[in-house]
Structures are given as C-alpha cells and as structure tokens.
Design a protein around this motif. Structure first.
Motif, PDB file in Angstrom:
ATOM      1  N   TYR A  72       0.861  -1.188   0.000  1.00 59.07           N
ATOM      2  CA  TYR A  72       0.000   0.000   0.000  1.00 59.07           C
ATOM      3  C   TYR A  72       0.898   1.239   0.000  1.00 59.07           C
ATOM      4  O   TYR A  72       1.903   1.284   0.715  1.00 59.07           O
ATOM      5  N   PRO A  73       0.613   2.260  -0.830  1.00 56.61           N
ATOM      6  CA  PRO A  73      -0.584   2.419  -1.683  1.00 56.61           C
ATOM      7  C   PRO A  73      -0.393   1.934  -3.120  1.00 56.61           C
ATOM      8  O   PRO A  73      -1.258   2.186  -3.954  1.00 56.61           O
TER       9      PRO A  73
ATOM     10  N   ARG B 148      -0.764  -0.851  -4.554  1.00 54.50           N
ATOM     11  CA  ARG B 148      -1.815  -1.747  -5.039  1.00 54.50           C
ATOM     12  C   ARG B 148      -3.066  -1.018  -5.507  1.00 54.50           C
ATOM     13  O   ARG B 148      -3.971  -1.612  -6.102  1.00 54.50           O
TER      14      ARG B 148
ATOM     15  N   SER C  11      -7.463  -5.904  -5.550  1.00 54.93           N
ATOM     16  CA  SER C  11      -7.640  -4.503  -5.953  1.00 54.93           C
ATOM     17  C   SER C  11      -7.974  -4.423  -7.440  1.00 54.93           C
ATOM     18  O   SER C  11      -8.765  -3.582  -7.867  1.00 54.93           O
TER      19      SER C  11
END
Length: 223
Positions: free
Chosen positions: A23-24, A26, A36
């Motif tokens: 993250y972020p 994805r 996602s």
C-alpha cells in the motif's frame, strides 16, 4: 453493457500494470494485486460506486447478496463472473486469490506469478489456479447491479442473540432472499457480523453445515 465495461477495464491493464500487494501501490494504476484489480474492474463496470474503498478477498466475500450473487456450480460459470479462492474468513493476503472469467476455463487476473495482469486458460495453466469445482476453497459469483434500496452497512462484531419469535434464515440481508432454515424461540444464534439495511438489522454468520454466509433479521429499524 456493464459487464463489458468491467471486462474492457480488465483487458486494458494487460502489459500496463505490474503486481504489488504493498500500500498504496496496489491502488493502481501502475500496480495492482488480485483483489484490488477486481475491485477496480467492478467500479469500472458500475457495480460499485466510484470512491468505494478497495478491499481484499474477505471484503469481496462480504459483497455476496448485494453486488455479488453466488453461483453454486462451475457448470453455470459464464463471462463476467468472478472466482474467489480461499476459505471465507481465512483468505486474506497470500491465502486467497480472485479474478474474472472471460469465459468458462478462461480467466483474467492479476497475479504474483505473472507479475501483472494476464489471461490464463487451460493451455496456460488454469488447472494450477482453479480446481474448476465449487468448494469452500473455491467459489463463484456473478456481479449484479446494486439495489439502492438495499444499501447496507456491515459491522464486524462477534455476539449472540436469543431468538424470541420464529425467524427465517436467508441467503442475503433481504426479505425476498431465499429461506434456508428457521430458528425458533429460545434458540441461540452466534454471529460474527451485523448488517444494517434501511429496514432491518441483520445478524450474519457462516453456516456450520453449508459453509455459506447466512442472515437473519433480528430487529426492524425504528423498533
């Protein structure tokens, strides 16, 4: 067609997005992980609203009965359906996988192995990914237009309820959903989620025999 918009988004990412669970990263557009990728495809198709929080395989399971309708046989799978691998409740992270069917025996998904979005069929190792047989480890779902009248809030909460009047058990938090069982006064039900719809508060749990998520209305709103 909403389904084709979803698939068009998925196809557009082949060769243009790599794999990442971080993250972020994805959250795209240069990287996705399996879940996602499916979330953004559902948004592109209009099944989920823009700005919807991007979840994982566990939160995809929780869409069953609203955005997703479960398909109980691989024979029924068709273009636009979604598969989820991993036992519900235990599928987060590397324990689960998900993707979209382009047709039976042909999927598009974002995978670590391919380092991105790829199409996989029987000649390219589908049997390595799917058993092509429904089980508690492999389930199939058909996206459907959300019913705005059934918008809901899902609350993760463990608890129990004592049944006061005969209460039907349903496959979705919807009074028109199929009835699969009934609880009678004095019986106790243990739940792991509460689902709040505009009309009722529902207790939800995984059926011990079916392995499926079930719902029972425990209170009318305003009562």
């Amino acid at each position: 067609m909403t389904q084709e918009k979803m698939i068009d988004f998925a196809l557009s990412k082949i060769g243009r997005a790599a794999y990442s669970m971080a993250y972020p990263a994805r959250l795209g557009p240069n990287f996705y992980d399996c879940s996602s990728f499916v979330y953004y495809a559902l948004i592109a198709g209009g099944y989920l609203a823009k700005g919807t929080a991007i979840g994982n395989t566990e939160s995809l399971y929780r869409l069953n009965g609203t955005v997703l309708k479960e398909i109980y046989s691989y024979k029924e799978v068709r273009r636009g359906d979604i598969f989820i691998r991993g036992i519900e409740g235990k599928s987060a992270g590397a324990a689960g996988h998900t993707g979209i069917f382009l047709e039976k025996d042909k999927i598009i998904h974002c995978s670590y192995r391919a380092n991105g979005v790829t199409i996989t069929d029987m000649e390219r190792g589908l049997a390595y990914i799917l058993d092509r047989q429904r089980s508690n480890r492999e389930r199939y779902f058909r996206p459907q237009a959300a019913n705005k009248n059934l918008s809901q809030m899902i609350i993760d909460k463990v608890g129990m309820v004592v049944i006061r009047v005969a209460t039907n058990v349903r496959t979705a938090p919807n009074l028109s959903a199929p009835i699969v069982a009934c609880y009678y006064p004095g019986q106790i039900v243990y739940y792991d989620k509460l689902v709040e719809t505009p009309t009722h508060l529902w207790a939800s749990y995984i059926g011990s025999q079916s392995g499926q998520r079930r719902y029972l209305a425990i209170r009318e709103k305003g009562v």
